[in-house]
Design an enzyme around this catalytic site. Structure first.
Site, PDB file in Angstrom:
ATOM      1  N   LYS A 114      -7.147   1.852  -2.581  1.00  0.00           N
ATOM      2  CA  LYS A 114      -6.713   1.425  -1.242  1.00  0.00           C
ATOM      3  C   LYS A 114      -6.700   2.608  -0.276  1.00  0.00           C
ATOM      4  O   LYS A 114      -7.090   2.475   0.892  1.00  0.00           O
ATOM      5  CB  LYS A 114      -5.326   0.785  -1.309  1.00  0.00           C
ATOM      6  CG  LYS A 114      -4.764   0.342   0.053  1.00  0.00           C
ATOM      7  CD  LYS A 114      -5.682  -0.652   0.766  1.00  0.00           C
ATOM      8  CE  LYS A 114      -5.222  -0.967   2.199  1.00  0.00           C
ATOM      9  NZ  LYS A 114      -4.023  -1.796   2.250  1.00  0.00           N
ATOM     10  N   SER A 168       0.867  -1.184   0.000  1.00  0.00           N
ATOM     11  CA  SER A 168       0.000   0.000   0.000  1.00  0.00           C
ATOM     12  C   SER A 168       0.902   1.232   0.000  1.00  0.00           C
ATOM     13  O   SER A 168       1.514   1.554   1.022  1.00  0.00           O
ATOM     14  CB  SER A 168      -0.914   0.003   1.227  1.00  0.00           C
ATOM     15  OG  SER A 168      -1.792  -1.091   1.200  1.00  0.00           O
ATOM     16  N   LYS A 183       0.577   5.595   7.986  1.00  0.00           N
ATOM     17  CA  LYS A 183       1.198   5.779   6.675  1.00  0.00           C
ATOM     18  C   LYS A 183       0.144   5.939   5.585  1.00  0.00           C
ATOM     19  O   LYS A 183       0.235   6.815   4.722  1.00  0.00           O
ATOM     20  CB  LYS A 183       2.128   4.597   6.389  1.00  0.00           C
ATOM     21  CG  LYS A 183       2.805   4.604   5.027  1.00  0.00           C
ATOM     22  CD  LYS A 183       2.121   3.697   4.026  1.00  0.00           C
ATOM     23  CE  LYS A 183       2.171   2.238   4.454  1.00  0.00           C
ATOM     24  NZ  LYS A 183       1.552   1.339   3.440  1.00  0.00           N
TER      25      LYS A 183
END
Length: 300
Positions: free
Chosen positions: A176, A101, A244
């Site tokens: 995502k 990701s 993140k």
């Protein structure tokens, strides 16, 4: 014409909480697996037949399809283009699949560089956590061209149940990011609801049970609501990794000239958890920040 992959040699780089069970499912599906990871290839994979190699370059030379599953954008860049990286071992016609990701913007650049080498690139981040990785039931969101997707669809099907080609390179990563916004905000909503109910004197176990039968029901309420009540915050999916992903969401929003106010609040709650040594907690541990604000723990 679309190639069909039946029995392939697949390279898998990055064998952490998610990568190891994903790789295991490829072996179960009948594929040969060559691996490279910063630590040692897990014994479970070796016993199943995985062959460890000495570098990402060697994996790229040996495999028809190379999968990367590493923590962040700089890690993907290093694995692909750094010293002894994947790019140095590629030959025309191979397919690189990044299931990490990472940044949608960086992904487009990585794809361009791989395409220039005569190879295809798919960005294919996943959702479903360790449970989904083990069960082969991940949601996989894919960016890239149709032919490469069709070639790799049987491989994706070994790892996931909801496999979707979204569009061009980068679109998988964008999806995502959207997924991680929804997950974070739903964790926050479940945490607020259960802390409120508990502090008001209601049994959070029964509150959750009741809500599971109504319009507020969700996978987050089912799985992470139980974690919050039972105080089981071992990952799972670590808070620092979700941070993140939300950083990607907030930076992308800034580039697009838009605001994500609730995403920013969720990130601040994660930041509060990290301040209390919670970077390695499961992301359901966000409830601890809400509990601090309420001066009350669920089930207290």
């Amino acid at each position: 014409m679309t190639r069909r992959i039946h029995m392939a040699t697949i390279g898998f780089i990055g064998l952490g909480i998610m990568g190891t069970p994903m790789a295991a499912n490829l072996i179960k599906g009948g594929h040969k697996l060559v691996t490279y990871t910063r630590s040692k290839t897990p014994l479970s994979l070796l016993d199943a037949g995985a062959k460890p190699l000495t570098s990402a370059t060697e994996v790229a030379k040996a495999a028809e399809i190379i999968i990367t599953m590493v923590p962040d954008t700089p890690d993907v860049e290093a694995v692909l283009f750094g010293e002894n990286g994947v790019a140095a071992g590629l030959s025309k016609g191979k397919i690189v699949i990044d299931m990490s990701s990472i940044s949608p913007v960086a992904t487009k650049e990585f794809a361009r560089k791989i395409n220039e080498l005569g190879c295809e690139y798919l960005d294919a981040p996943v959702s479903g956590g360790e449970v989904g990785a083990k069960a082969g039931s991940l949601t996989i969101m894919i960016g890239g061209n149709q032919a490469a997707f069709d070639t790799c669809k049987p491989i994706f099907d070994l790892m996931g149940k909801n496999v979707t080609l979204i569009g061009k390179n980068g679109d998988g990563q964008t999806t995502k990011v959207a997924n991680q916004i929804i997950v974070a905000l739903t964790i926050e909503a479940v945490g607020e609801a259960l802390v409120l109910a508990s502090k008001a004197g209601a049994d959070p176990v029964k509150v959750r049970q009741a809500l599971m039968g109504g319009f507020a029901s969700s996978r987050i309420l089912e799985v992470h609501g139980e974690r919050m009540i039972k105080r089981t915050f071992d990952p799972g999916f670590r808070i620092n990794l979700h941070q993140k992903d939300l950083n990607l969401a907030l930076s992308t929003a800034k580039q697009l000239g838009m605001s994500l106010p609730s995403t920013a609040i969720a990130q601040e709650l994660f930041n509060a958890c990290v301040a209390h040594d919670g970077a390695g907690w499961d992301h359901s541990g966000m409830v601890r920040a809400i509990e601090l604000l309420a001066n009350h723990k669920i089930g207290q």
